[in-house]
Scaffold this motif. Sequence first.
Motif, short mmCIF file in Angstrom:
data_model
loop_
_atom_site.label_atom_id
_atom_site.label_comp_id
_atom_site.label_asym_id
_atom_site.label_seq_id
_atom_site.Cartn_x
_atom_site.Cartn_y
_atom_site.Cartn_z
N ARG A 9 0.84 -1.21 0.00
CA ARG A 9 0.00 0.00 0.00
C ARG A 9 0.87 1.26 0.00
O ARG A 9 0.57 2.24 -0.69
CB ARG A 9 -0.92 -0.01 1.22
N SER A 10 1.97 1.22 0.75
CA SER A 10 2.88 2.36 0.78
C SER A 10 3.50 2.60 -0.58
O SER A 10 3.63 3.74 -1.04
CB SER A 10 3.98 2.13 1.83
N ASP A 11 3.90 1.52 -1.25
CA ASP A 11 4.48 1.65 -2.60
C ASP A 11 3.47 2.27 -3.57
O ASP A 11 3.82 3.10 -4.41
CB ASP A 11 4.93 0.28 -3.11
N ALA A 12 2.21 1.87 -3.44
CA ALA A 12 1.17 2.41 -4.33
C ALA A 12 0.97 3.90 -4.06
O ALA A 12 0.77 4.69 -5.00
CB ALA A 12 -0.13 1.65 -4.13
N LEU A 13 1.02 4.30 -2.80
CA LEU A 13 0.87 5.72 -2.46
C LEU A 13 2.03 6.53 -3.02
O LEU A 13 1.84 7.63 -3.56
CB LEU A 13 0.78 5.89 -0.95
N ARG A 14 3.25 5.99 -2.91
CA ARG A 14 4.41 6.71 -3.47
C ARG A 14 4.28 6.85 -4.98
O ARG A 14 4.58 7.91 -5.54
CB ARG A 14 5.70 5.96 -3.13
N ALA A 15 3.87 5.78 -5.64
CA ALA A 15 3.73 5.82 -7.09
C ALA A 15 2.70 6.86 -7.53
O ALA A 15 2.83 7.48 -8.58
CB ALA A 15 3.35 4.44 -7.63
N ALA A 16 1.67 7.06 -6.70
CA ALA A 16 0.63 8.03 -7.00
C ALA A 16 0.96 9.42 -6.46
O ALA A 16 0.16 10.33 -6.57
CB ALA A 16 -0.70 7.57 -6.42
N ARG A 17 2.15 9.57 -5.87
CA ARG A 17 2.61 10.85 -5.32
C ARG A 17 1.67 11.35 -4.23
O ARG A 17 1.36 12.55 -4.15
CB ARG A 17 2.80 11.89 -6.42
N VAL A 18 1.23 10.44 -3.37
CA VAL A 18 0.35 10.79 -2.25
C VAL A 18 1.18 10.85 -0.98
O VAL A 18 1.83 9.86 -0.62
CB VAL A 18 -0.78 9.75 -2.08
N PRO A 19 1.19 11.98 -0.27
CA PRO A 19 1.97 12.07 0.97
C PRO A 19 1.32 11.26 2.09
O PRO A 19 0.09 11.18 2.19
CB PRO A 19 1.96 13.57 1.29
N PHE A 20 2.13 10.67 2.93
CA PHE A 20 1.61 9.94 4.08
C PHE A 20 2.67 9.88 5.17
O PHE A 20 3.84 10.24 4.95
CB PHE A 20 1.16 8.53 3.69
N VAL A 21 2.26 9.43 6.33
CA VAL A 21 3.17 9.20 7.45
C VAL A 21 3.22 7.72 7.75
O VAL A 21 2.17 7.06 7.83
CB VAL A 21 2.73 9.99 8.70
N HIS A 22 4.42 7.19 7.90
CA HIS A 22 4.59 5.81 8.34
C HIS A 22 4.77 5.83 9.85
O HIS A 22 5.68 6.48 10.38
CB HIS A 22 5.80 5.15 7.68
N ALA A 23 3.88 5.15 10.56
CA ALA A 23 3.92 5.10 12.02
C ALA A 23 4.30 3.70 12.47
O ALA A 23 3.73 2.71 12.01
CB ALA A 23 2.55 5.48 12.59
N ARG A 24 5.29 3.61 13.35
CA ARG A 24 5.73 2.31 13.86
C ARG A 24 5.88 2.38 15.38
O ARG A 24 6.52 3.30 15.91
CB ARG A 24 7.06 1.90 13.24
#
Length: 303
Positions: A9-24
């Motif tokens: 899902r993160s890879d798909a967001l990057r490919a679509a140039r959608v900003p997000f935060v990864h929380a761990r």
Amino acid sequence: MSATTLADRSDALRAARVPFVHARVVLAERPTSASPGDEAVVLADGTIIGFVGGQCAEATVREQSLRVLASGRAQVVRITPDPEPTDDPSGEGKVVVHNACLSGGTLEIFLEPDLPTPLAVVVGGSPIATALREVATAVGWEVADAQDGLPEGTAAVVVASHGRDEEATLAAAVAADVAYVGLVASPRRGLAVVASLGLDAEAMARIDTPAGLDIGARTPHEVAVSVLAGIIAARPVPADVSGDPDAGTVVVDQPTSAIDPVCGMTVAAVDASLHVDQDGDTVWFCGPGCRDAWLADPASFAN
């Protein structure tokens, strides 16, 4: 959600140039519902995909993640049921949040912004245009062309086509409110091209010509360096959570926060299901529990 699915899902967001935060989750003191290694992604609209804690911890993660998106800075958030001083008085790198709703444990969660690579459109086949594509790529920018219009999220447009298709591209870039618009041309010809666009004085002033900073550049690659320096110098500057400027590109507006009148938590005012409109005011909550408690007896939480 499995780690593999979340990574996809993160890879798909990057490919679509959608900003997000990864929380761990990096620390979980019992009793907590989360464990170290649990992770999620947080979108700019407050959507959380994955798991990093229960409802109340999730509300804090949402609010802090939107601040991280606005500042572009990674952050550790420590969520604790008992008030405690911050370990970092400067406010850099760590935030301590008192969350009375927690079941008794403490969580520490690393929030890392994943922002789209800056995007520049370079128009032309001249040696300077070719050099600019190489230099911009070398410093981590994505470079595109404008054959099908300006891509969404374009941060800079540079026309270096020596008279070919200049006017339409420059006008489109100004109309799209691109942060940097540059024309590679001599001072005399550049002013003539800009004047021919029929723009008002404010819009004309937004077109940088000759493009770039005056550093005495001579070769195409030196000119490319000067143009990229001009782009970097002109890019928007976001404010961090304390209001101080920091270098970067604005991707997400500073979030609007509110205080839950039931538990006292600071929450992001983004989830339409967690607010109530009453007498012209909007009241926000961390979750359905506090919302329902308030609806049952608003007067008891008036103060």
